[in-house]
Design a protein around this motif. Sequence first.
Motif, PDB file in Angstrom:
ATOM      1  N   LEU A   1      25.217   0.435  40.761  1.00 57.82           N
ATOM      2  CA  LEU A   1      24.888   1.505  41.327  1.00 57.82           C
ATOM      3  C   LEU A   1      24.782   1.783  43.018  1.00 57.82           C
ATOM      4  O   LEU A   1      25.290   2.751  43.397  1.00 57.82           O
ATOM      5  N   LYS A   2      24.593   0.550  43.426  1.00 58.05           N
ATOM      6  CA  LYS A   2      24.574   0.588  44.901  1.00 58.05           C
ATOM      7  C   LYS A   2      25.908   0.564  45.495  1.00 58.05           C
ATOM      8  O   LYS A   2      26.201   1.283  46.520  1.00 58.05           O
ATOM      9  N   GLN A   3      26.836  -0.366  44.828  1.00 56.89           N
ATOM     10  CA  GLN A   3      28.331  -0.240  45.220  1.00 56.89           C
ATOM     11  C   GLN A   3      28.838   1.202  45.180  1.00 56.89           C
ATOM     12  O   GLN A   3      29.704   1.517  45.887  1.00 56.89           O
ATOM     13  N   ALA A   4      28.392   1.656  44.096  1.00 58.54           N
ATOM     14  CA  ALA A   4      29.019   3.288  43.819  1.00 58.54           C
ATOM     15  C   ALA A   4      28.352   4.227  44.640  1.00 58.54           C
ATOM     16  O   ALA A   4      28.637   5.212  44.627  1.00 58.54           O
ATOM     17  N   ALA A   5      27.313   3.703  45.700  1.00 59.69           N
ATOM     18  CA  ALA A   5      26.546   4.654  46.422  1.00 59.69           C
ATOM     19  C   ALA A   5      25.822   5.624  45.909  1.00 59.69           C
ATOM     20  O   ALA A   5      25.840   6.869  46.243  1.00 59.69           O
ATOM     21  N   VAL A   6      25.028   5.499  44.663  1.00 65.32           N
ATOM     22  CA  VAL A   6      24.645   6.514  44.013  1.00 65.32           C
ATOM     23  C   VAL A   6      23.173   6.240  43.633  1.00 65.32           C
ATOM     24  O   VAL A   6      22.403   6.768  43.220  1.00 65.32           O
ATOM     25  N   TRP A   7      22.948   4.666  43.768  1.00 67.36           N
ATOM     26  CA  TRP A   7      21.522   4.178  43.730  1.00 67.36           C
ATOM     27  C   TRP A   7      20.474   5.040  44.235  1.00 67.36           C
ATOM     28  O   TRP A   7      19.255   5.315  43.498  1.00 67.36           O
ATOM     29  N   ASP A   8      20.486   5.303  45.484  1.00 65.39           N
ATOM     30  CA  ASP A   8      19.441   5.911  46.083  1.00 65.39           C
ATOM     31  C   ASP A   8      19.121   7.280  45.573  1.00 65.39           C
ATOM     32  O   ASP A   8      17.841   7.659  45.307  1.00 65.39           O
ATOM     33  N   GLU A   9      20.039   7.919  45.194  1.00 66.50           N
ATOM     34  CA  GLU A   9      19.855   9.272  44.465  1.00 66.50           C
ATOM     35  C   GLU A   9      19.498   9.099  43.004  1.00 66.50           C
ATOM     36  O   GLU A   9      18.595  10.264  42.873  1.00 66.50           O
ATOM     37  N   ILE A  10      19.563   8.271  42.302  1.00 63.37           N
ATOM     38  CA  ILE A  10      18.970   8.155  40.914  1.00 63.37           C
ATOM     39  C   ILE A  10      18.369   7.155  40.508  1.00 63.37           C
ATOM     40  O   ILE A  10      17.974   7.020  39.366  1.00 63.37           O
ATOM     41  N   LYS A  11      17.840   6.405  41.392  1.00 61.46           N
ATOM     42  CA  LYS A  11      17.190   4.993  41.076  1.00 61.46           C
ATOM     43  C   LYS A  11      15.844   5.403  40.353  1.00 61.46           C
ATOM     44  O   LYS A  11      15.421   4.494  39.411  1.00 61.46           O
ATOM     45  N   ASP A  12      15.323   6.417  40.426  1.00 58.98           N
ATOM     46  CA  ASP A  12      14.111   6.682  39.935  1.00 58.98           C
ATOM     47  C   ASP A  12      14.370   7.303  38.492  1.00 58.98           C
ATOM     48  O   ASP A  12      13.370   7.730  37.849  1.00 58.98           O
TER      49      ASP A  12
ATOM     50  N   GLU B   1      34.650   1.255  50.899  1.00 62.84           N
ATOM     51  CA  GLU B   1      33.661   0.292  50.714  1.00 62.84           C
ATOM     52  C   GLU B   1      34.050  -0.907  49.596  1.00 62.84           C
ATOM     53  O   GLU B   1      34.060  -1.904  49.957  1.00 62.84           O
ATOM     54  N   LEU B   2      34.450  -0.200  48.447  1.00 63.11           N
ATOM     55  CA  LEU B   2      34.907  -1.140  47.603  1.00 63.11           C
ATOM     56  C   LEU B   2      36.172  -2.034  47.586  1.00 63.11           C
ATOM     57  O   LEU B   2      36.373  -3.085  46.958  1.00 63.11           O
ATOM     58  N   LYS B   3      36.846  -1.450  48.713  1.00 62.85           N
ATOM     59  CA  LYS B   3      38.014  -2.073  49.102  1.00 62.85           C
ATOM     60  C   LYS B   3      37.843  -3.599  49.181  1.00 62.85           C
ATOM     61  O   LYS B   3      39.091  -4.370  49.039  1.00 62.85           O
ATOM     62  N   LYS B   4      36.828  -3.903  49.858  1.00 64.99           N
ATOM     63  CA  LYS B   4      36.948  -5.315  50.266  1.00 64.99           C
ATOM     64  C   LYS B   4      36.825  -6.237  49.137  1.00 64.99           C
ATOM     65  O   LYS B   4      37.097  -7.490  49.176  1.00 64.99           O
ATOM     66  N   ASP B   5      36.136  -5.653  47.806  1.00 61.04           N
ATOM     67  CA  ASP B   5      36.056  -6.436  46.845  1.00 61.04           C
ATOM     68  C   ASP B   5      37.082  -6.150  45.736  1.00 61.04           C
ATOM     69  O   ASP B   5      37.492  -7.116  44.589  1.00 61.04           O
ATOM     70  N   TYR B   6      37.788  -5.128  45.613  1.00 58.43           N
ATOM     71  CA  TYR B   6      38.637  -4.675  44.548  1.00 58.43           C
ATOM     72  C   TYR B   6      39.771  -4.309  44.918  1.00 58.43           C
ATOM     73  O   TYR B   6      40.173  -3.568  46.068  1.00 58.43           O
ATOM     74  N   THR B   7      40.787  -3.966  44.095  1.00 67.19           N
ATOM     75  CA  THR B   7      41.980  -3.476  44.393  1.00 67.19           C
ATOM     76  C   THR B   7      42.127  -2.114  43.748  1.00 67.19           C
ATOM     77  O   THR B   7      41.757  -1.890  42.528  1.00 67.19           O
TER      78      THR B   7
END
Lengths: 252, 310
Positions: free
Chosen positions: A129-140, A193-199
């Motif tokens: 969820l952090k990688q997908a940049a949605v953690w802060d919005e839905i972590k609760d 961001e994801l480009k670093k680790d994924y194609t």
Amino acid sequence: MDKPIISAQNLDLFYGDFQALHGINLDFDANKISALIGPSGCGKSTFLRCLNRMNDMIDGVKITGTVQFHGQDIYSPQVNLVELRKSIGMVFQQPNPFPFSVYDNITYGLRIAGVRDKQQLDAIVERSLKQAAVWDEIKDNLYDNALAFSGGQQQRICIARVLAVSPSVILMDEPTSALDPISSAKIENTLLELKKDYTIIIVTHNLQQASRISDKTAFFMEGRIVEYDDTTKMFVNPDDKQTEDYVSGRFG
Amino acid sequence: MQQNQKLAKQLMKKSKTARYERFGHLLSLSALLLIMAIVLGIIIFIATKGLSTFFKDHISLKDFFGGVIWNPGTQTPSGQQAVGALPMIVGSFLVTILAAVVSTPFAIGTAVYMTEISPKRGAKILQPVTELLVGIPSVVYGFIGLSVVVPFVRHTFGGSGFGILSGTFVLFVMILPTIVSMTVDSLKAVPKYYRQASLALGATKWQTIWKVVLRAATPGILTAIVFGMARAFGEALAVQMVIGNAALMPHNLVSPASTLTSVLTAGMGNTVMGSLQNDALWSLALVLLVMSLFFNLLVHFIGRKGAFKK
């Protein structure tokens, strides 16, 4: 030059008698974003779905030619489809989270693969969820039904769901076309961001999006590749007249 | 100027289509009112009749719902009126629940085969077969039950063969098509993209069916089961033919028993209007009616909770 991670050679695809793809040759490099552009019905989504064999499910589809992933032909009968789809994830045009909780959505791929360890699952949920940049919005609200979130959040949950199974390639079929510009921008940043680790291989109708985020761009027309090159060259100084007309908005 | 006035006049006049629309509106409204009046009438009629056991004949609720001896008009050894409906209530619930428990796995299996595994063969062969099962009259089911199921139960499990078990077997076949067709509908309503997302994550077809499709369709499947149970609860003739019709507490699955419906069908021609015997039967009918209302409410409740959000 590194070896391409995915390489399609002479790929033809038929829906019954209709030939949708004509001799596609495309190589995709690791840790790059490659964009597939072209007018509607040009075969770019069909091609994308060849890369993780999602076309297998459609009746009457016939595919010839090869698609190699790390040098292995994915259409060979020995290929383990389950492993292939874990390595090559896919994000769809419409956000399509399952009607379960966010937590169950993210852990789905791991659970069906037999991961039971709660701590490991928790860690992966947070990481993806952090990688997908949605953690802060839905972590609760991890245990709320995923369908209760906005379209943009749902799409990022879907991206996180794919990331959770640690693929090496992510295929995206117009992932932002159903979203508003702000959500789209968030997803674009996520992809960079994801480009670093994924194609990442992304089909898009949005030419600005292709020029903003992709390293390479392939232009499809009527089931054929017209041009495939670095994105900057494609948008500034394309070789082909059709490409130039398309990227400058003269048709399509 | 003249033209404007003409136009204004025309605008104020009712057009032909508006009249037609009003007519259609009234027609459908009156049909609705008629049906509502009939339903209300039935409920009020049964309620007044059924409640008079308690108000006119002064039977206590405890004796009715808790008593185990059913022979209206006579007295129990302890001196109360013998209107204990408990054996029938237990009988009705037992056959209903057992039939649902036996049917559900078969129904889900059939429905999964028809929608997920082989939709073509499902549509060609299984669809007509389930529709045919619905169309068979219940007296035919009862007849087959009487001449095949009852002897089978007698030979295999002992007893007379008449009882809850035979009733369960007959109801199993009768409610199967109801549960199958409604489960098929709810599986079909699961959006295709759930399946695609699951497969794209590396799930097998079986995992997709089990963990996504069935899970997403659970409210619909529950609704299907409740509908099946409502049908089983209300079924009279076929059950009456195989259950043995003894208004006794069933002590095992092969001892003769009875259900609310079987006692009603057996007794309704043999009582005098207004007598205690007659009122007691109406009370059974009232219990049946309340139960089917309850099943309906349950279906609505499940349906509302589980509707797919778009």
